[in-house]
Enzyme design. Structure first.
Site, mmCIF file in Angstrom:
data_model
loop_
_atom_site.group_PDB
_atom_site.id
_atom_site.type_symbol
_atom_site.label_atom_id
_atom_site.label_comp_id
_atom_site.label_asym_id
_atom_site.label_seq_id
_atom_site.Cartn_x
_atom_site.Cartn_y
_atom_site.Cartn_z
ATOM 1 N N LYS B 98 3.440 1.447 -7.982
ATOM 2 C CA LYS B 98 2.071 1.304 -8.485
ATOM 3 C C LYS B 98 1.577 2.728 -8.684
ATOM 4 O O LYS B 98 1.409 3.481 -7.723
ATOM 5 C CB LYS B 98 1.189 0.546 -7.492
ATOM 6 C CG LYS B 98 -0.225 0.398 -7.994
ATOM 7 C CD LYS B 98 -1.036 -0.580 -7.147
ATOM 8 C CE LYS B 98 -2.422 -0.688 -7.729
ATOM 9 N NZ LYS B 98 -3.445 -0.078 -6.880
ATOM 10 N N THR B 208 -10.424 -4.201 -0.385
ATOM 11 C CA THR B 208 -11.633 -3.977 0.400
ATOM 12 C C THR B 208 -12.429 -5.261 0.636
ATOM 13 O O THR B 208 -12.960 -5.472 1.733
ATOM 14 C CB THR B 208 -12.544 -2.947 -0.295
ATOM 15 O OG1 THR B 208 -11.755 -1.804 -0.577
ATOM 16 C CG2 THR B 208 -13.712 -2.540 0.576
#
Lengths: 370, 256
Positions: B98, B208
């Site tokens: 990534k 998050t």
């Protein structure tokens, strides 16, 4: 450079603002996404003292939003307590009769290995200001040595020029901390009696030179106890905001060292209470929402434990402040350690509060690491 | 018929990826993983400490149960990102990466130029590259042309939980893409994830919003359900939006 900005700041306005903030402004500031510098000054004022709980909640929210429930763990290693400066408050003051020591590279290696066995990956190397005994080449060799064991090597050493810092970055240094000690030039003059450190402008521009040299992380702060804490915090905030804006790739962290007993015997001009320190930390977090906040072992165990969830992002554990301290040398430390718990005990305290102690947060491929 | 997400040569049943950052403990992270049924988890190479296996995030993850996708978080330029990807491969983590290039440590906004530069190098080096980008349709196409396996546009700044603030440009990215589009960063609530999937995103990436929730495990499950709901809605096709009501059989009068 920051000194030019510093000269533009109206000290009287700051003094007035931090001492006359109104409660309504504080209440509004605590709810804002981004607070202005004027709001920040209000958060430092006595009017904010009665709103500490709201500030604490906001500080916690903002910290968790940006940093998660992580506490970055670091450990200091004093490689020399030699110093050519005469700073009235410091245990390393050249006039103090203490056991002086600059670690040999073999001794540094032994200390590094001792620390590494505690599980650390992030180390802070510290020296006094003694270019003839612990000069650039020596520090650079220590950095290179430390990089063999640690992914992050930060420095808390005397101010150097940009080329000197570049050499340290090239050897693998990732961060630099430099405290201004006091942002009040008159007080600065009074407590720095002789030595290179007397030069206020040179010191206040150090973070600029460090950022220009390529340090990715820069730590700043004031030594609390030399001057009015509200004013000092106002300048620390202005300095942090300046660095973040100008050197936009640089991470800034702020520390709040309260003066502790040292062999200097210096008496602080004011004692900053826990409540005042906490207000300062919350105000800075709310103003500089992206800054790291460091709490060292200068602070007591219960204070540190209570602050874990309220804004702190970096903590040390198991620290010694004397060169060779990790392998049992009898040299003198810079200041008294207040939290002398073992690393394991501090990790347990962090985890028991639902936080995650982070030992490695850097890759060999970043920044000055070659 | 199974609705499979195919990225490069791998197939996934789940369209929900999860991050490892910000969890208060490995135990909670693992319970969230289980609840989410995610099949891909990203791990920052900078956090991996193979010298300390017991204290390392990798020891908490079971590669048999979940595909571990290393990321280059912390890299500020293409050179650092490429070297970090190489490091990940050298550690034996994966040749999937990534790609995150974020020079600004505050908002962690991705640098398009450096991301494209790194992507071109990494593709040539044989990596399966999943780049994190701003919601920029032109950059998305350039990355696809460069051979990346996906594009991962942010919904809003990372960690903000502000949700789908860039719907218009994300729609363009999805419409034009010939590779999977994964909405990454900023998704704050299950309804944001559902919206992303309804728009036709191939997957969503959440961190998050789960880890900072007071009940992360329950929230992980909520995201799983929401991303599925959004996907089903996309596959079913939405009914047209109208400003006024219309009779359902306007020509009924013709039937006598």
């Amino acid at each position: 450079m920051f000194y030019e900005e510093f000269l533009k700041i109206n000290k009287e306005l700051i003094k007035k603002a931090v001492n006359s903030g109104d409660k309504t402004r504080v209440e509004t500031a605590v709810k804002k996404e981004s607070v202005s510098y004027e709001d920040f000054l209000a958060l430092l004022s006595p009017a904010a003292a009665s709103l500490l709980d709201s500030m604490a909640i906001r500080s916690r929210e903002m910290t968790q939003k940006h940093f998660g429930k992580n506490i970055n763990m670091y450990i200091p290693l004093y490689i020399s307590n030699e110093c050519s400066n005469e700073c009235a408050y410091c245990g390393f003051n050249r006039k103090n009769k203490i056991n002086r020591k600059t670690l040999s590279e073999e001794e540094v290696k032994a200390e590094l290995e001792g620390i590494k066995s505690l599980g650390y990956n992030s180390i802070l190397l510290l020296t006094g200001e003694a270019p003839d005994k612990a000069g650039l080449d020596y520090v650079a060799r220590c950095v290179a040595l430390a990089r063999k064991y640690f992914t992050q090597v930060s420095l808390e050493i005397y101010p150097m020029d940009t080329d000197g810092y570049k050499k340290l970055v090239d050897n693998g240094a990732t961060g630099l901390t430099v405290y201004q000690e006091t942002y009040d030039p008159e007080t600065y003059k009074k407590v720095h009696l002789s030595g290179q450190k007397k030069n206020f402008e040179w010191r206040i521009n150090t973070p600029d030179r460090a950022a220009q040299a390529g340090f990715r992380k820069i730590g700043i702060g004031a030594l609390l106890g030399l001057y009015d804490w509200r004013t000092e915090a106002a300048y620390v905030g202005a300095h942090a905001a300046y660095i973040m804006k100008k050197y936009w790739k640089t991470e800034v962290s702020v520390s709040f060292p309260r003066m502790r007993g040292s062999s200097s015997g210096f008496k602080p001009s004011e004692i900053i209470s826990d409540k005042e320190l906490v207000q300062m930390i919350f105000a800075l977090r709310i103003f500089t929402k992206f800054a790291g906040i460091t709490l060292s072992t200068r602070e007591a165990a219960d204070f540190r434990d209570n602050m874990i969830s309220l804004g702190v992002t970096n903590m040390s554990a198991g620290s010694k402040t004397n060169p060779g301290g990790y392998v049992g040398s009898e040299s003198e430390g810079q200041f008294e350690i207040c939290d002398d718990r073992s690393v394991r005990e501090i990790l347990d305290a962090i985890k028991s509060r639902g936080y995650y102690p982070v030992f490695k947060d850097w890759a060999d491929t970043f920044g000055g690491n070659k | 018929m199974d609705d499979i997400l195919k990225i490069a040569d791998r197939e996934f049943k789940s369209r929900f990826m999860i991050g490892t950052g910000k969890f208060p403990s490995d135990e909670i992270m693992n319970r969230c993983l289980e609840a989410s049924e995610a099949e891909i988890i990203t791990v920052a190479v900078r956090r991996v400490d193979l010298e300390n296996p017991n204290a390392d995030i990798m020891s908490a993850l079971d590669p048999k149960k979940i595909f571990i996708l290393p990321n280059t978080s912390g890299a500020q330029n293409a050179d650092e990102a490429v070297r970090t990807a190489m490091l990940a491969r050298g550690m034996g983590l994966s040749n999937w990466i990534k790609l995150e290039v974020t020079p600004d440590p505050k908002y962690l906004w991705p640098d398009g130029d450096e991301t494209l530069k790194a992507a071109k190098i990494l593709v040539k080096e044989g990596f399966v590259v999943l780049p994190y980008i701003g919601p920029d349709p032109v950059l998305a196409k350039k990355l696809e042309d460069a051979g990346t396996a996906t594009v991962m546009p942010l919904a809003s700044p990372i960690g903000t939980n502000k949700g789908m603030k860039s719907v218009d440009t994300i729609k363009i990215i999805i419409e034009q893409a010939g590779i999977p589009v994964v909405i990454d960063a900023g998704i704050g609530s299950p309804s944001d994830a559902a919206l992303a999937m309804e728009l036709g995103a191939d997957a969503v990436m959440i961190n998050t919003a789960i880890s900072a929730s007071p009940e992360p495990v329950k929230m992980a499950e909520a995201f799983k359900l929401a991303s599925r709901a959004g996907r089903f809605a996309y596959l079913a096709g939405m009914a047209e939006k109208r400003d006024t009501a219309r009779p359902s059989s306007p020509t009924k009068w013709l039937v006598k």
